[in-house]
Enzyme design. Structure first.
Site, mmCIF file in Angstrom:
data_model
loop_
_atom_site.group_PDB
_atom_site.id
_atom_site.type_symbol
_atom_site.label_atom_id
_atom_site.label_comp_id
_atom_site.label_asym_id
_atom_site.label_seq_id
_atom_site.Cartn_x
_atom_site.Cartn_y
_atom_site.Cartn_z
ATOM 1 N N GLN A 114 5.248 -6.817 4.018
ATOM 2 C CA GLN A 114 3.851 -7.222 4.199
ATOM 3 C C GLN A 114 3.399 -7.119 5.646
ATOM 4 O O GLN A 114 2.231 -7.344 5.943
ATOM 5 C CB GLN A 114 3.649 -8.657 3.695
ATOM 6 N N CYS A 144 6.247 -12.430 -7.886
ATOM 7 C CA CYS A 144 7.683 -12.218 -7.678
ATOM 8 C C CYS A 144 8.253 -13.223 -6.691
ATOM 9 O O CYS A 144 9.172 -12.903 -5.920
ATOM 10 C CB CYS A 144 7.990 -10.781 -7.227
ATOM 11 N N HIS A 194 10.583 -13.381 -1.466
ATOM 12 C CA HIS A 194 10.320 -12.469 -2.583
ATOM 13 C C HIS A 194 11.639 -12.245 -3.329
ATOM 14 O O HIS A 194 12.708 -12.305 -2.719
ATOM 15 C CB HIS A 194 9.806 -11.150 -1.999
ATOM 16 N N LYS A 231 2.886 0.124 0.444
ATOM 17 C CA LYS A 231 2.103 -1.016 0.903
ATOM 18 C C LYS A 231 1.434 -0.734 2.252
ATOM 19 O O LYS A 231 0.706 -1.570 2.769
ATOM 20 C CB LYS A 231 2.990 -2.256 1.016
ATOM 21 N N ASP A 262 12.410 -8.759 6.151
ATOM 22 C CA ASP A 262 11.682 -8.069 5.084
ATOM 23 C C ASP A 262 10.266 -7.851 5.604
ATOM 24 O O ASP A 262 9.460 -8.779 5.654
ATOM 25 C CB ASP A 262 11.709 -8.947 3.823
#
Lengths: 415, 142
Positions: free
Chosen positions: A212, A373, A132, A235, A209
């Site tokens: 998600q 993105c 991302h 999220k 990261d």
């Protein structure tokens, strides 16, 4: 592909859906909403909405300074939120949980503090081709001042991380490995534990990261042994503008402050300022108190459910949707890694993703179209973008059916 | 061709045509059909200079003058965008540059499409209008 097995009957998705008021609405006056843009942001359960309302109606006050009753209550609630988030991710202590504005700020914080203070000219940062922008640009900003090389690990044809290429990317100059736990564009679940183990064998720190992953998989950062783990509140059913940076205590202690101002200081004089300990060292100014508390409500909401059952239900909906779409003529799935979560990305023959997204929208089906993105990834795949349906625990097989029916209309219209 | 080919008259004709459809699907189909008849930009001009900034799909519009009147050509890789470009070109093509600069394009509100377009696509439509007018202004001054 074989028909997916039915969902675990012990998971009551209807009861879960009733807790999300936004899911019950109609769009364009007459069309029931099918919300499949969860990788961008999730809807919020009533428990989170209520918690924000209670804070503003009854508890609102600044933290850490006031001696009065409300300030003490707000401070307690804010620091309780930190404890809840620590429990949510399996962090060894609340002090390793820094509140940020979200994943993007978390990664920027690591780049500008840990990176700036430890990286040297000639160092290499190992990233993946599925990154991302939030895990690309912060390192590029650092390249203005430090001569860093970004080494990009390629993907297999199915969109999985090429672990052989990853192993080869590590070198004596590797200063950090930074990668997504789950790809927001492909849905690929990366073998982050293997990555951490391989990197640590060479004393290389790892940033994950987790934007998600937080809403879709139980997390245990202590077991994972990641050096940094970043994720966003919105999220994972929490408010926008709040997120977390987990960092190992020794890193946080050694890292210089990020921004200056109240809450991050110990004492200030015009001659010299001493700083508070982590995590407050990184939380200059009045923090996002209400949303930190709201995020803790979201984390608690997830912990109040059987998270393995939530994940199993989501995986069932993803498998069902994958099965339905993979049988359709004119549909090409983008990202078919063996380990996937939540995301179904695809393109249609001869239909631009924006055209498809526009018509699906009018049918009440909210999907994302475009590059998500992840422009370098799209360039590598040679695609202008994809149509991305991303699921959360409140989605159902019926939602996947509506998507398939919507695609019938799209293909009729543009065929 | 209508006898009155002013911008307002052409716009009104499009409003009348869209009024024939009572559902959004029909309007989309009509828009897509219109895109197929767009005066197509030469591929050589599909460059950044003719690209409309602000659209999420690729869209190119080129303005030229012929006998003191504007000639627009365009294209897009997305069919709805191409239809919107075609709609604007149908109204603004073969007009004096000054008329394009001053054109009141309220007809876009009257064809019942705007409410069916997401805000990003509406922004793209606005960007198209702005840049077509800017090109007309440049050619008018030239």
């Amino acid at each position: 592909m074989a028909q997916a097995p039915p969902a675990d009957v012990s998971f009551d998705v209807a009861a879960v859906r009733r807790q999300f008021p936004a899911l019950a609405q109609e769009v364009y006056d007459d069309t029931p909403l099918v919300y499949l843009d969860n990788a961008a942001t999730t809807q919020k359960p009533q428990a989170v909405i209520d918690r924000l309302q209670t804070f503003y109606a009854e508890e609102n006050s600044n933290v850490h300074r006031g001696v009065h009753r409300l300030s003490q209550q707000a401070t307690d609630a804010y620091e309780d939120a930190r404890r809840t988030l620590a429990a949510f991710i399996g962090a060894p202590s609340p002090e390793t949980v820094v509140f940020t504005r979200g994943t993007t700020e978390s990664i920027n914080l690591v780049a500008q503090t840990f990176g700036r203070s430890t990286f040297q000219d000639g160092d290499e940062i190992v990233l993946t081709a599925m990154e991302h922008h939030a895990n690309i640009v912060p390192w590029q900003l650092l390249q203005r001042d430090i001569d860093l090389t970004l080494r990009v690990v390629e993907l297999t044809d199915r969109g999985a991380l090429d672990m052989q290429a990853f192993a080869e990317a590590l070198s004596p100059r590797t200063a950090l490995v930074a990668l997504p736990h789950i790809s927001n564009t492909l849905g690929t679940v990366n073998p982050v534990a293997d990555v951490v183990e391989a990197a640590h064998a060479r004393d290389i720190p790892v940033l994950v990261d987790g934007a998600q992953a937080a809403p879709h998989r139980p997390l245990d950062v202590a077991a994972l042994d990641a050096d940094f783990y970043a994720f966003s509140g919105h999220k994972m059913f929490g408010p926008t503008g709040i997120g977390v940076l987990y960092g190992k205590a020794e890193h946080l202690a050694a890292m210089p402050p990020y921004q200056g101002g109240g809450d991050m200081i110990d004492t200030v004089s015009f001659e010299r300022t001493t700083f508070a300990e982590a995590p407050h060292k990184f939380e200059a100014g009045t923090p996002n108190i209400a949303d930190a508390i709201g995020l803790a409500a979201a984390a608690q909401w997830m912990m109040d459910h059987d998270r393995a059952a939530l994940a199993a239900h989501e995986d069932d909906v993803l498998a069902y949707a994958t099965d339905r779409l993979s049988q359709r003529p004119g549909v090409r799935l983008v990202g078919t890694a063996p380990e996937k979560a939540s995301v179904l990305s695809f393109v249609l023959d001869d239909v631009h993703p924006y055209d498809a997204g526009t018509v699906l929208d009018r049918l009440g089906i909210a999907v994302r179209t475009g590059q998500h993105c992840t422009e370098p990834l799209m360039d590598r795949l040679g695609l202008p973008g994809t149509i991305r349906a991303s699921f959360a625990c409140y989605n159902t097989r019926a939602d996947a059916d509506r998507l398939a029916e919507g695609l019938d209309r799209v293909q009729q219209l543009f065929g | 061709m209508p006898t009155d080919s002013s911008i307002d008259a052409r716009a009104q004709q499009i409003v009348d045509e869209f009024a024939l459809f009572d559902d959004w699907m029909g309007r989309y189909e009509y828009l897509i059909e219109m895109g197929k008849d767009i005066p197509r930009i030469d591929d050589a001009y599909k460059t950044d200079a003719h690209k409309i900034n602000g659209c999420q799909s690729n869209v190119w519009v080129r303005a030229d003058t012929h006998d003191g009147r504007l000639r627009f050509t365009g294209d897009s890789d997305a069919m709805i965008t191409k239809g919107l470009a075609a709609l604007l070109i149908r109204v603004l093509d073969d007009q004096p540059p000054e008329a394009v600069v001053q054109a009141d394009l309220n007809f876009l509100d009257d064809i019942g499409m705007r409410e069916h377009l997401s805000s990003t696509r509406n922004n793209g439509l606005q960007a198209m209008v702005r840049q077509m007018k800017a090109r007309a202004a440049r050619l008018s001054a030239a």
